[in-house]
Design a protein around this motif. Structure first.
Motif, PDB file in Angstrom:
ATOM      1  N   UNK A 174       0.777  -1.170   0.030  1.00 30.17           N
ATOM      2  CA  UNK A 174       0.119   0.024   0.023  1.00 30.17           C
ATOM      3  C   UNK A 174       0.944   1.368   0.075  1.00 30.17           C
ATOM      4  N   UNK A 175       2.150   1.030   0.508  1.00 32.64           N
ATOM      5  CA  UNK A 175       2.985   2.219   0.364  1.00 32.64           C
ATOM      6  C   UNK A 175       3.457   2.505  -1.260  1.00 32.64           C
ATOM      7  N   UNK A 176       2.905   1.705  -2.021  1.00 27.05           N
ATOM      8  CA  UNK A 176       3.162   2.071  -3.351  1.00 27.05           C
ATOM      9  C   UNK A 176       2.063   3.269  -3.733  1.00 27.05           C
ATOM     10  N   UNK A 177       1.098   3.245  -3.253  1.00 27.88           N
ATOM     11  CA  UNK A 177       0.158   4.529  -3.455  1.00 27.88           C
ATOM     12  C   UNK A 177       0.459   5.795  -2.640  1.00 27.88           C
ATOM     13  N   UNK A 178       0.867   5.707  -1.370  1.00 27.89           N
ATOM     14  CA  UNK A 178       1.319   6.724  -0.393  1.00 27.89           C
ATOM     15  C   UNK A 178       2.562   7.235  -0.607  1.00 27.89           C
ATOM     16  N   UNK A 179       3.482   6.384  -1.457  1.00 34.70           N
ATOM     17  CA  UNK A 179       4.780   6.790  -1.541  1.00 34.70           C
ATOM     18  C   UNK A 179       5.694   6.491  -0.015  1.00 34.70           C
ATOM     19  N   UNK A 180       5.332   5.822   0.622  1.00 37.87           N
ATOM     20  CA  UNK A 180       5.885   5.469   1.900  1.00 37.87           C
ATOM     21  C   UNK A 180       7.360   4.901   1.912  1.00 37.87           C
ATOM     22  N   UNK A 181       8.246   5.875   1.907  1.00 37.51           N
ATOM     23  CA  UNK A 181       9.561   5.527   1.853  1.00 37.51           C
ATOM     24  C   UNK A 181      10.008   4.466   2.976  1.00 37.51           C
ATOM     25  N   UNK A 182       9.313   4.610   3.998  1.00 39.90           N
ATOM     26  CA  UNK A 182       9.974   3.889   5.323  1.00 39.90           C
ATOM     27  C   UNK A 182       9.365   2.501   5.060  1.00 39.90           C
ATOM     28  N   UNK A 183       8.300   2.378   4.389  1.00 38.99           N
ATOM     29  CA  UNK A 183       7.780   0.856   4.293  1.00 38.99           C
ATOM     30  C   UNK A 183       8.716   0.236   3.233  1.00 38.99           C
ATOM     31  N   UNK A 184       9.232   0.894   2.308  1.00 42.28           N
ATOM     32  CA  UNK A 184      10.247   0.243   1.469  1.00 42.28           C
ATOM     33  C   UNK A 184      11.413  -0.522   2.068  1.00 42.28           C
ATOM     34  N   UNK A 185      11.729   0.133   3.445  1.00 43.59           N
ATOM     35  CA  UNK A 185      12.968  -0.394   3.868  1.00 43.59           C
ATOM     36  C   UNK A 185      13.022  -1.776   4.359  1.00 43.59           C
ATOM     37  N   UNK A 186      11.734  -2.656   4.093  1.00 45.92           N
ATOM     38  CA  UNK A 186      11.985  -3.944   4.587  1.00 45.92           C
ATOM     39  C   UNK A 186      12.608  -4.683   3.444  1.00 45.92           C
ATOM     40  N   UNK A 187      12.736  -4.141   2.080  1.00 43.99           N
ATOM     41  CA  UNK A 187      13.501  -4.776   1.082  1.00 43.99           C
ATOM     42  C   UNK A 187      15.043  -4.568   1.412  1.00 43.99           C
ATOM     43  N   UNK A 188      15.482  -5.843   1.168  1.00 46.09           N
ATOM     44  CA  UNK A 188      17.024  -5.872   1.286  1.00 46.09           C
ATOM     45  C   UNK A 188      17.673  -5.083   0.132  1.00 46.09           C
ATOM     46  N   UNK A 189      18.337  -3.952   0.485  1.00 50.44           N
ATOM     47  CA  UNK A 189      19.014  -3.009  -0.551  1.00 50.44           C
ATOM     48  C   UNK A 189      20.057  -3.623  -1.252  1.00 50.44           C
ATOM     49  N   UNK A 190      20.835  -4.902  -0.889  1.00 49.99           N
ATOM     50  CA  UNK A 190      21.898  -5.333  -1.637  1.00 49.99           C
ATOM     51  C   UNK A 190      21.636  -6.627  -2.364  1.00 49.99           C
ATOM     52  N   UNK A 191      20.600  -7.318  -1.835  1.00 50.85           N
ATOM     53  CA  UNK A 191      20.236  -8.668  -2.382  1.00 50.85           C
ATOM     54  C   UNK A 191      18.556  -8.587  -2.533  1.00 50.85           C
ATOM     55  N   UNK A 192      18.008  -8.341  -3.901  1.00 49.39           N
ATOM     56  CA  UNK A 192      16.445  -8.410  -3.928  1.00 49.39           C
ATOM     57  C   UNK A 192      16.206  -9.152  -5.305  1.00 49.39           C
ATOM     58  N   UNK A 193      15.829 -10.402  -5.316  1.00 46.29           N
ATOM     59  CA  UNK A 193      15.606 -11.024  -6.698  1.00 46.29           C
ATOM     60  C   UNK A 193      14.235 -10.603  -7.115  1.00 46.29           C
ATOM     61  N   UNK A 194      14.228 -10.356  -8.159  1.00 41.29           N
ATOM     62  CA  UNK A 194      12.747  -9.827  -8.860  1.00 41.29           C
ATOM     63  C   UNK A 194      12.592 -10.896  -9.906  1.00 41.29           C
ATOM     64  N   UNK A 195      11.196 -11.593  -9.625  1.00 37.33           N
ATOM     65  CA  UNK A 195      10.674 -12.456 -10.666  1.00 37.33           C
ATOM     66  C   UNK A 195       9.332 -11.999 -11.469  1.00 37.33           C
ATOM     67  N   UNK A 196       9.118 -10.635 -11.393  1.00 39.59           N
ATOM     68  CA  UNK A 196       8.390 -10.005 -12.570  1.00 39.59           C
ATOM     69  C   UNK A 196       9.292  -9.640 -13.453  1.00 39.59           C
ATOM     70  N   UNK A 197       9.062 -10.302 -14.767  1.00 37.53           N
ATOM     71  CA  UNK A 197       9.842 -10.333 -15.623  1.00 37.53           C
ATOM     72  C   UNK A 197       9.865  -9.171 -16.428  1.00 37.53           C
ATOM     73  N   UNK A 198       8.979  -8.052 -15.961  1.00 35.94           N
ATOM     74  CA  UNK A 198       8.951  -6.865 -16.693  1.00 35.94           C
ATOM     75  C   UNK A 198       9.554  -5.699 -16.008  1.00 35.94           C
TER      76      UNK A 198
END
Length: 255
Positions: A13-37
């Protein structure tokens, strides 16, 4: 501190509110993305955000679950158009390190008046999580991989609520729909079950297969089931064509 399920909801839901703090749960050094787009890592997410429309993106999580090192959510999006999606995250040491999803355009209600998102949200039977996951795996393996036609052994006779846009409530109607697809030359079968995740009475299956006419195309099937007393009583799904290799933004694979 929020648990992982709450953090997952805040992230989406931070996608809508642009909540930067919510994004901090993503590992900035190791994040494997399977959305092929989307390119892998945080850079890929940043590129998407940079190209958002003037009105921005919208996201509303309808259901969220946790299973071991995974969380998964069923979400309504306005993401270059109204969409419905399932998102799956893998966690390590308190951070998200991997992401899978399936997205489809939001469709009108089906013949039973059900949408891709409405229906039960009540989580029960936590002690039956493992049992329910096994039931769903057997159901998919017998019917969608082995073509054994044992649907009636797994789907409740008295109630089966169907949220697929082309579907309709009831076991008998479900079987008729499958027959009609075959009669019109539409194939739908699975080649591999990749993940079975669940919490209580809800189970999500992530599978690969073929769907469509003329032999079908490579397709990702995400199916969410609700069970009662060992039977499937409600079903949601998102079916997405797998992006061809030459068009992919990463090499991580759909699954």
């Amino acid at each position: 501190m929020m648990n992982r399920k709450a953090q997952t909801i805040a992230l989406l839901q931070g996608i809508e509110t642009q909540d930067v703090a919510a994004m901090r749960v993503i590992n900035p050094e190791h994040y494997i993305q399977h959305n092929l787009n989307i390119a892998s890592g945080l850079e890929g997410i940043a590129r998407v955000v940079q190209h958002q429309p003037p009105q921005g993106f919208k996201a509303k999580v309808i259901r969220a679950f946790e299973d071991g090192d995974y969380t998964f959510a069923h979400t309504a999006y306005d993401f270059f158009g109204a969409k419905v999606g399932f998102d799956v995250f893998r966690w390590e040491n308190g951070l998200i390190v991997e992401h899978w999803d399936n997205l489809a355009d939001l469709a009108p209600p089906n013949a039973s008046g059900r949408t891709q998102l409405d229906g039960s949200i009540t989580l029960t039977d936590l002690e039956k999580t493992a049992e329910n996951k096994q039931i769903v795996e057997r159901f998919i393996r017998e019917n969608w991989l082995d073509q054994r036609n044992t649907y009636a052994d797994y789907i409740a006779n008295n109630v089966y609520l169907q949220h697929n846009p082309l579907g309709q409530d009831g076991l008998d109607t479900f079987l008729v729909t499958l027959k009609q697809l075959q009669e019109h030359g539409v194939v739908m079968y699975f080649t591999k079950i990749h993940k079975i995740l669940g919490e209580g009475n809800f189970v999500l299956a992530m599978s690969a297969g073929k769907f469509g006419s003329n032999g079908g195309v490579d397709t990702a099937f995400y199916d969410l089931f609700r069970l009662e007393n060992g039977k499937i009583v409600e079903h949601w799904d998102v079916i997405e064509t797998i992006t061809p290799a030459e068009q992919r933004k990463n090499n991580n694979g759909k699954f």
